[in-house]
Scaffold this motif. Structure first.
Motif, PDB file in Angstrom:
ATOM      1  N   GLN A  36       0.856  -1.191   0.000  1.00 21.94           N
ATOM      2  CA  GLN A  36       0.000   0.000   0.000  1.00 21.94           C
ATOM      3  C   GLN A  36       0.891   1.241   0.000  1.00 21.94           C
ATOM      4  O   GLN A  36       0.875   2.052   0.921  1.00 21.94           O
ATOM      5  CB  GLN A  36      -0.947  -0.020   1.204  1.00 21.94           C
ATOM      6  CG  GLN A  36      -2.009  -1.082   1.067  1.00 21.94           C
ATOM      7  CD  GLN A  36      -3.240  -0.773   1.894  1.00 21.94           C
ATOM      8  OE1 GLN A  36      -3.502   0.359   2.285  1.00 21.94           O
ATOM      9  NE2 GLN A  36      -4.019  -1.802   2.156  1.00 21.94           N
ATOM     10  N   HIS A  92      -0.359   6.985  -6.633  1.00 20.11           N
ATOM     11  CA  HIS A  92       0.474   5.943  -7.235  1.00 20.11           C
ATOM     12  C   HIS A  92       1.112   6.412  -8.542  1.00 20.11           C
ATOM     13  O   HIS A  92       2.244   6.044  -8.845  1.00 20.11           O
ATOM     14  CB  HIS A  92      -0.337   4.666  -7.462  1.00 20.11           C
ATOM     15  CG  HIS A  92      -0.631   3.923  -6.202  1.00 20.11           C
ATOM     16  ND1 HIS A  92       0.334   3.258  -5.484  1.00 20.11           N
ATOM     17  CD2 HIS A  92      -1.785   3.742  -5.525  1.00 20.11           C
ATOM     18  CE1 HIS A  92      -0.218   2.695  -4.418  1.00 20.11           C
ATOM     19  NE2 HIS A  92      -1.507   2.980  -4.424  1.00 20.11           N
ATOM     20  N   GLU A 108       4.531   0.278  -9.068  1.00 22.34           N
ATOM     21  CA  GLU A 108       3.441   1.252  -9.094  1.00 22.34           C
ATOM     22  C   GLU A 108       2.530   1.130 -10.312  1.00 22.34           C
ATOM     23  O   GLU A 108       1.357   1.481 -10.232  1.00 22.34           O
ATOM     24  CB  GLU A 108       3.986   2.670  -8.983  1.00 22.34           C
ATOM     25  CG  GLU A 108       4.655   2.975  -7.667  1.00 22.34           C
ATOM     26  CD  GLU A 108       3.770   2.717  -6.451  1.00 22.34           C
ATOM     27  OE1 GLU A 108       2.549   2.968  -6.509  1.00 22.34           O
ATOM     28  OE2 GLU A 108       4.306   2.254  -5.446  1.00 22.34           O
ATOM     29  N   ASN A 111      -0.231  -0.981  -9.304  1.00 20.08           N
ATOM     30  CA  ASN A 111      -1.087  -0.271  -8.355  1.00 20.08           C
ATOM     31  C   ASN A 111      -1.971   0.752  -9.057  1.00 20.08           C
ATOM     32  O   ASN A 111      -3.136   0.917  -8.698  1.00 20.08           O
ATOM     33  CB  ASN A 111      -0.238   0.413  -7.280  1.00 20.08           C
ATOM     34  CG  ASN A 111       0.414  -0.577  -6.337  1.00 20.08           C
ATOM     35  OD1 ASN A 111      -0.037  -1.703  -6.195  1.00 20.08           O
ATOM     36  ND2 ASN A 111       1.491  -0.166  -5.699  1.00 20.08           N
TER      37      ASN A 111
END
Length: 130
Positions: A36, A92, A108, A111
């Motif tokens: 996260q 992100h 990323e 994400n």
């Protein structure tokens, strides 16, 4: 259509239940280590506030439609989560750009993709439940 909406609501509720719980109890370094990474630019109180919003939205995704009490809260919860996820995608994206500028390998991109799919699902629920 109702089955698809309920399926989406339950999946979203599960995702945000887990996300809200871990954001409310884990440290920032542990959140980042778990993937996260979007929390990195934000102070911990903002992360905790986001966790509370996610947990309240979990209730809003399921309870109003299940009970028939204030069902307008379900699309509102889904819309609120879409806004949170658009912010997460932006976070992100900034991290991805920074990694690319620095020549670092990055997770990323995955994400960012996930943070575009989730708000699309939220919008599906919000529009479908209006």
């Amino acid at each position: 259509m109702n089955v698809a909406l309920w399926t989406a609501q339950i999946l979203l509720a599960a995702v945000f239940l887990v996300s809200g719980i871990v954001k409310s109890i884990w440290s920032k370094p542990r959140l980042i280590a778990s993937g996260q990474t979007g929390v990195a630019p934000f102070p911990l109180p903002v992360v905790r506030l986001t966790a509370i919003a996610e947990l309240l939205a979990v209730v809003g995704l399921i309870a109003p439609r299940a009970t028939g009490i204030a069902p307008v809260l379900t699309p509102a919860a889904a819309g609120g989560l879409a806004i949170i996820m658009i912010g997460a995608a932006a976070s992100h994206t900034r991290l991805l750009r920074a990694d690319r500028r620095a020549g670092r390998p990055s997770r990323e991109a995955r994400n960012v993709a996930v943070n575009l799919i989730i708000p699309a699902t939220c919008v599906f629920v919000a529009v479908g439940r209006l």
